[in-house]
Write a protein that holds these residues in place. Structure first.
Motif, mmCIF file in Angstrom:
data_model
loop_
_atom_site.group_PDB
_atom_site.id
_atom_site.type_symbol
_atom_site.label_atom_id
_atom_site.label_comp_id
_atom_site.label_asym_id
_atom_site.label_seq_id
_atom_site.Cartn_x
_atom_site.Cartn_y
_atom_site.Cartn_z
ATOM 1 N N GLU A 2 0.833 -1.195 0.000
ATOM 2 C CA GLU A 2 0.000 0.000 0.000
ATOM 3 C C GLU A 2 0.872 1.251 0.000
ATOM 4 N N ARG A 26 -3.238 4.454 -2.477
ATOM 5 C CA ARG A 26 -3.799 3.159 -2.050
ATOM 6 C C ARG A 26 -3.657 3.104 -0.527
ATOM 7 N N THR A 28 -4.879 1.468 3.375
ATOM 8 C CA THR A 28 -5.504 0.491 4.261
ATOM 9 C C THR A 28 -5.639 1.121 5.642
#
Length: 405
Positions: A2, A26, A28
């Motif tokens: 990520e 990206r 998380t």
């Protein structure tokens, strides 16, 4: 791999996740509780005071610890930006109440949380706890989960909150991660917290809420805080907006003596109040003193005031002397409550203390000690008075971090 891992799905974590996703990252988000935003749902008594409707300079005047650290972050993400995002971008109509406090028109914190989740849509939300940071060659390269799984990322943002209301997930994990990376953690203390009385005066009025009173906090003979608003008597002392704000000024209870004085009639100067009392007493001249305060105070406060005043309830009102009336006026203008302590960390609105801001870049929220590691929100040693400022700090620091990941 990520671009970013965010530890904590509270106000700061979700705000940062949305900003990062909208910048094409990206992301998380790790949340060790079974649902996101649990503390957000109880802010403002469930109404969620999202920010304060003021400019950055006025905002900074209400930051109690390290306001200069927030200068860049607040100018990049001022309250006006947050309000516009919530209203126009995320469909949450807002309203401004007394003290410039901003709430959703619905008075539902859930609407704010739902909006933040929409804002963060595109980020991957995982309900797993982080065990430790992954540090390689002096840099943060990811997170190891409680399960042992390693998640690698270009950046890790710690947005875990402090240690207030641990049932909502604020269990102090962020301090552990900060220490792992070599950071100094200023010992956390309760801030914006209820006050415990010395004695039983408040207990006798438990549940009584006072509006439009003025509360002054004294350290010895020195007045530290004075403001008008609302407060509440509880079984242990006092709470409510005025009391929470006053609590932030208290230093060492063991070293200093603290008390509060409550002006129950702030709109009336002493001489006008004396005239009002005299007029009331003239109408009640043949009644007993137990009934002389019916036009001045709430029912549950009347017997307490009589005791503090030292007045025999059976005495006739027409027997009360001029000096005794003046003493009553003094008490109405400065009803005293001696303090024994502050409420505990578990019930504080926010935590004072946290990751030392001397070791964090104020423009980017990146660690000065460990590249790739960022901090946002209550985990930092920054806190403010009540009024939407602390959520405003969470949003501003989160936005600064997300803009520089």
């Amino acid at each position: 791999m990520e671009d970013c891992i965010i530890i904590g799905a509270g106000a700061a974590g979700l705000f940062a996740a949305g900003a990062a996703v909208h910048a094409g990252k990206r992301v998380t988000v790790l949340e060790h509780m079974d649902a996101p935003g649990k503390k957000l749902l109880i802010t403002g008594k469930g109404r969620c005071n999202v920010t304060n409707n003021c400019g950055p300079d006025e905002f900074l005047k209400n930051v109690r610890r390290n306001p200069r650290f927030l200068y860049s972050a607040l100018n990049a993400c001022p309250p006006a930006f947050v309000m516009e995002l919530l209203e126009k971008g995320l469909g949450v109509p807002l309203k401004t109440e007394r003290g410039r406090r901003v709430f959703p028109q619905s008075d539902r914190a859930q609407d704010v949380l739902d909006a933040l989740l929409r804002w963060a849509k595109g980020a991957r939300l995982r309900y797993e706890g982080a065990r430790e940071l992954m540090l390689e060659n002096g840099r943060c390269t990811g997170v190891r989960l409680q399960s042992g799984e390693a998640l690698r990322a270009g950046a890790v943002l710690v947005a875990t909150g402090g240690v207030s209301y641990p049932v909502t997930g604020s269990t102090g994990d962020g301090y552990r991660f900060a220490r792992q990376a070599g950071h100094t953690v200023v010992p956390p203390e309760p801030s914006l917290v209820s006050l415990v009385e010395r004695g039983g005066v408040c207990r006798r009025m438990m549940g009584l809420s006072l509006k439009n009173v003025a509360l002054t906090l004294y350290e010895g003979k020195k007045a530290l805080f004075c403001e008008q608003g609302e407060m509440l008597f509880t079984h242990f002392g006092m709470s409510g907006p005025l009391v929470l704000s006053a609590s932030a000024h208290i230093r060492d209870m063991k070293k200093y003596g603290y008390r509060v004085c409550i002006d129950l009639k702030p709109a009336l100067p002493p001489e006008k109040l004396y005239k009002r009392v005299s007029e009331d007493f003239a109408l009640l001249a043949n009644r007993e003193a137990a009934n002389c305060l019916v036009k001045l105070l709430p029912a549950s406060m009347q017997p307490v005031m009589l005791d503090v005043w030292g007045m025999d309830p059976q005495r006739k009102v027409n027997q009360i002397t001029r000096e005794e009336r003046r003493r009553l006026v003094e008490l109405l203008k400065a009803f005293p409550v001696e303090l024994a302590g502050k409420g505990d960390l578990a019930h504080a609105v926010v935590t004072s203390g946290g990751v030392s801001v001397k070791e964090v870049d104020p423009k980017t929220m990146q660690s000065k000690l460990c590249p790739g590691l960022y901090f946002a929100g209550e985990v930092l040693d920054v806190d403010a008075y009540t009024g939407g400022y602390n959520l405003g700090i969470a949003f501003a620091t989160a936005y600064a971090a997300a803009s520089h990941l």
